[in-house]
Design a protein around this motif. Structure first.
Motif, short mmCIF file in Angstrom:
data_model
loop_
_atom_site.label_atom_id
_atom_site.label_comp_id
_atom_site.label_asym_id
_atom_site.label_seq_id
_atom_site.Cartn_x
_atom_site.Cartn_y
_atom_site.Cartn_z
N GLU A 66 56.14 30.81 37.51
CA GLU A 66 57.38 30.79 37.78
C GLU A 66 57.84 32.40 37.44
OE1 GLU A 66 60.03 27.82 36.81
OE2 GLU A 66 58.73 26.29 36.90
N TRP A 67 57.59 32.66 36.29
CA TRP A 67 57.82 34.04 35.53
C TRP A 67 57.29 35.31 36.45
CZ3 TRP A 67 61.32 33.54 32.38
CH2 TRP A 67 61.55 32.47 31.56
N ALA A 68 57.95 36.04 36.26
CA ALA A 68 57.49 37.66 37.10
C ALA A 68 56.05 37.82 36.47
CB ALA A 68 58.30 38.57 37.00
N GLY A 69 55.24 38.69 37.41
CA GLY A 69 53.94 39.18 36.75
C GLY A 69 52.84 38.33 36.55
N ALA A 70 52.91 37.29 36.86
CA ALA A 70 51.72 36.37 36.69
C ALA A 70 50.85 36.67 37.77
CB ALA A 70 52.02 34.89 36.64
N TYR A 71 49.34 36.54 37.69
CA TYR A 71 48.25 36.64 38.64
C TYR A 71 47.11 35.91 38.28
CZ TYR A 71 46.73 40.31 35.36
OH TYR A 71 46.26 41.07 34.29
N VAL A 72 46.45 35.63 39.70
CA VAL A 72 44.80 35.02 39.52
C VAL A 72 44.05 36.16 39.69
CG1 VAL A 72 43.70 33.31 40.82
CG2 VAL A 72 46.02 32.91 40.41
N LEU A 73 42.90 36.01 39.13
CA LEU A 73 41.73 36.77 38.94
C LEU A 73 40.48 35.74 39.11
CD1 LEU A 73 40.84 39.79 39.20
CD2 LEU A 73 40.51 39.67 36.87
N VAL A 74 39.59 35.91 40.27
CA VAL A 74 38.43 35.44 40.22
C VAL A 74 37.39 36.27 41.25
CG1 VAL A 74 39.19 34.35 42.70
CG2 VAL A 74 37.49 33.14 41.29
N GLY A 75 36.02 35.99 40.86
CA GLY A 75 35.07 36.82 41.64
C GLY A 75 34.39 35.43 42.44
N PHE A 76 33.81 36.19 43.67
CA PHE A 76 33.24 35.36 44.68
C PHE A 76 32.27 35.83 45.49
CE2 PHE A 76 36.54 37.46 47.15
CZ PHE A 76 36.25 37.74 48.34
N THR A 77 31.15 35.21 46.07
CA THR A 77 30.08 35.88 46.90
C THR A 77 30.68 35.23 48.31
OG1 THR A 77 28.95 33.63 46.84
CG2 THR A 77 28.38 35.44 45.17
N GLY A 78 29.80 35.82 49.28
CA GLY A 78 30.05 35.67 50.66
C GLY A 78 30.81 36.78 51.31
N ARG A 79 31.33 36.74 52.47
CA ARG A 79 32.15 37.73 53.17
C ARG A 79 33.24 37.58 53.56
NH1 ARG A 79 29.06 39.49 58.44
NH2 ARG A 79 30.21 41.49 57.74
N ARG A 125 42.32 39.40 43.51
CA ARG A 125 43.36 39.11 42.64
C ARG A 125 44.85 38.75 43.48
NH1 ARG A 125 45.40 44.28 39.40
NH2 ARG A 125 46.36 44.94 41.59
N VAL A 126 45.42 37.93 43.17
CA VAL A 126 46.50 37.39 43.96
C VAL A 126 47.71 37.25 43.19
CG1 VAL A 126 47.57 35.44 45.16
CG2 VAL A 126 45.24 35.94 45.26
N SER A 127 48.96 37.80 43.21
CA SER A 127 50.18 37.94 42.60
C SER A 127 51.16 37.53 43.56
CB SER A 127 50.61 39.37 42.16
OG SER A 127 51.65 39.08 41.28
N TYR A 128 52.12 36.72 43.01
CA TYR A 128 53.17 35.93 43.93
C TYR A 128 54.41 36.75 43.69
CZ TYR A 128 50.02 32.33 44.97
OH TYR A 128 48.89 31.56 45.35
N ARG A 129 55.24 36.81 44.42
CA ARG A 129 56.57 37.22 44.45
C ARG A 129 57.46 36.31 43.40
NH1 ARG A 129 61.35 38.28 48.93
NH2 ARG A 129 63.14 38.95 47.63
#
Length: 348
Positions: A66-79, A125-129
Motif C-alpha cells: 500500500e505504501w509508495a516505494g515498495a518493490y519485489v526482487l528475485v533471481g530466476f533461471t530460464g529465458r 524487480r517489480v514496483s507497483y504504482r
C-alpha cells in the motif's frame, strides 16, 4: 529368366490382434511428446523472493503493498518470466538491472519477456504504482511463472536500508515515474542501498480531526488505514530514516504546539523501532513549521537525529510541476544535496 514366386502370406492371428494395441501405443506416445510443457510456478511465499517496504502477507497467495516505494526482487533461471496479477494495476519492471519498463492497467498473467532472454541467471524487480487519491489499482503480487525446469534463487541484496517517511512529495507525485523518480528512490539507488517510501499523498504529520492521515501514528502501521495491522518492525531494520512532513498540516488547522509534539513522538517511535538508525528531519521545501521541527529535534536530544536545512535546494519556478511537487529535475537536485549527508551518516 527364372524367378521365384511365393504366395502372399496372411498375417497370423497374433499379429492381427497386436495391430490395434501398437496403434494405441503410438497414439499415446505422440500425445505425450506433443503435450504442452507446464510452466514452473512461484508463489509469494517463495523464500527467494525478497520484499522491500511494508507488505501485507496475511494472504499467502497474494501479498499486498500500500505504501509508495515498495518493490519485489528475485533471481530466476530460464529465458522467460511472467508476473501473476489479480486486478488491474500499473507497475514498473527492471530485468537484470536494466531500465524500468512501464506496464499500464495490467491484470492476470503478464508476459514480461515477449522476447526471450539469453539462457542463464537473471534478476527481476517489480514496483507497483502507489495507491493514492483517485487511483485505486490493485497492488498485489501473486507470484511468477517461469520456464519448465527453471527455478528461483536468492538475489544479491544491499546491506543498508533507508526509509523515507513523508507525503506526496516523498511519493514522487507528478514526477515522470512517481516513486521511481522521487528523491528517496534516487538516493537509495545512488548509494547502493535498499530503500522504501512510507508515504502517501495528502498526508500530514498530525492525525487531524478532519481525517488527514497523520504519519506520526500511521508510521506504526502496515497499510494506509487507521485500523491497519501493526507493522512487524523485525522484518527489516532501517539504517537511516528521512522525515519530510509538515507541508499539508497548515491546511488542516494543526497548531504549532500540536505539530512539535507529534514530531517528537514520531522521532521517538523511529528511534524505538530502529535503535541504531541515523534520523534526519528535513526542513519542508515550502518552509512550513521550521521552528517547530528544529525544536522537536532539540527536545529529543539525540546525537544521531539531525535537522536538515534545505534552503536553496530547489526553485519553485523551474524545479516543481505546480509550485509544490518537484518535477524530475527537482527530485534529482534534492537527491544531489541529500545523498552525501546520508552517505556520511552510513559510513558509505
Amino acid at each position: 529368366m527364372l524367378t521365384n514366386s511365393y504366395p502372399a502370406r496372411k498375417p497370423t492371428t497374433a499379429v492381427r490382434r497386436a495391430k490395434p494395441l501398437i496403434a494405441l501405443l503410438l497414439t499415446a506416445a505422440f500425445a505425450v511428446t506433443t503435450a504442452p510443457i507446464a510452466a514452473a510456478a512461484t508463489a509469494p511465499t517463495d523464500p527467494n523472493v525478497r520484499y522491500f517496504g511494508r507488505w501485507n502477507t496475511a494472504n499467502s497467495a497474494a501479498y499486498v503493498s500500500e505504501w509508495a516505494g515498495a518493490y519485489v526482487l528475485v533471481g530466476f533461471t530460464g529465458r522467460t518470466v511472467k508476473l501473476k496479477q489479480r486486478n488491474a494495476i500499473d507497475f514498473f519492471v527492471s530485468i537484470d538491472g536494466g531500465a524500468d519498463v512501464s506496464y499500464t492497467n495490467r491484470s492476470g498473467t503478464v508476459d514480461l519477456t515477449p522476447t526471450p532472454l539469453a539462457t542463464g541467471n537473471h534478476t527481476l524487480r517489480v514496483s507497483y504504482r502507489p495507491i493514492a487519491g483517485s487511483y485505486k489499482g490493485d497492488a498485489v503480487f501473486q507470484g511468477l511463472e517461469l520456464d519448465s525446469g527453471a527455478k528461483t534463487f536468492a538475489p544479491s541484496t544491499p546491506s543498508k536500508l533507508i526509509e523515507f517517511v513523508g507525503d506526496s512529495i516523498t511519493v514522487g507525485q507528478l514526477s515522470s515515474k512517481q516513486a521511481l523518480t522521487a528523491y528517496g528512490w534516487l538516493i537509495g539507488e545512488r548509494l547502493g542501498a535498499a530503500h522504501t517510501q512510507i508515504a502517501v499523498g495528502g498526508a500530514c504529520l498530525v492525525s487531524a480531526a478532519d481525517g488527514c492521515i497523520g504519519m506520526s501514528d500511521r508510521f506504526l502501521r502496515t497499510g494506509l488505514q487507521a485500523d491497519a495491522a501493526n507493522w512487524n518492525f523485525s522484518r527489516y531494520r532501517a539504517d537511516a530514516v528521512v522525515i519530510n512532513l509538515g507541508t499539508n498540516d497548515v491546511g488542516h488547522s494543526v497548531t504549532k504546539e500540536q505539530f512539535q509534539s507529534a514530531y517528537v513522538t514520531l522521532i521517538r517511535r523511529a528511534r524505538e523501532k530502529y535503535p541504531n538508525a541515523a534520523i534526519f528531519a528535513l526542513q519542508t521545501f515550502r518552509k512550513r513549521f521550521i521552528p517547530e521541527t528544529q525544536a522537536a529535534v532539540q527536545t529529543v536530544n539525540d546525537p544521531k537525529v539531525k535537522f536538515v536545512n534545505t534552503d536553496g535546494w530547489i526553485v519553485e519556478a523551474t524545479d516543481t510541476a505546480d509550485n509544490v511537487h518537484p518535477n524530475d529535475q527537482g527530485h534529482r537536485k534534492i537527491a544531489d544535496r541529500l545523498a552525501p549527508i546520508i552517505s556520511a551518516a552510513l559510513g558509505s
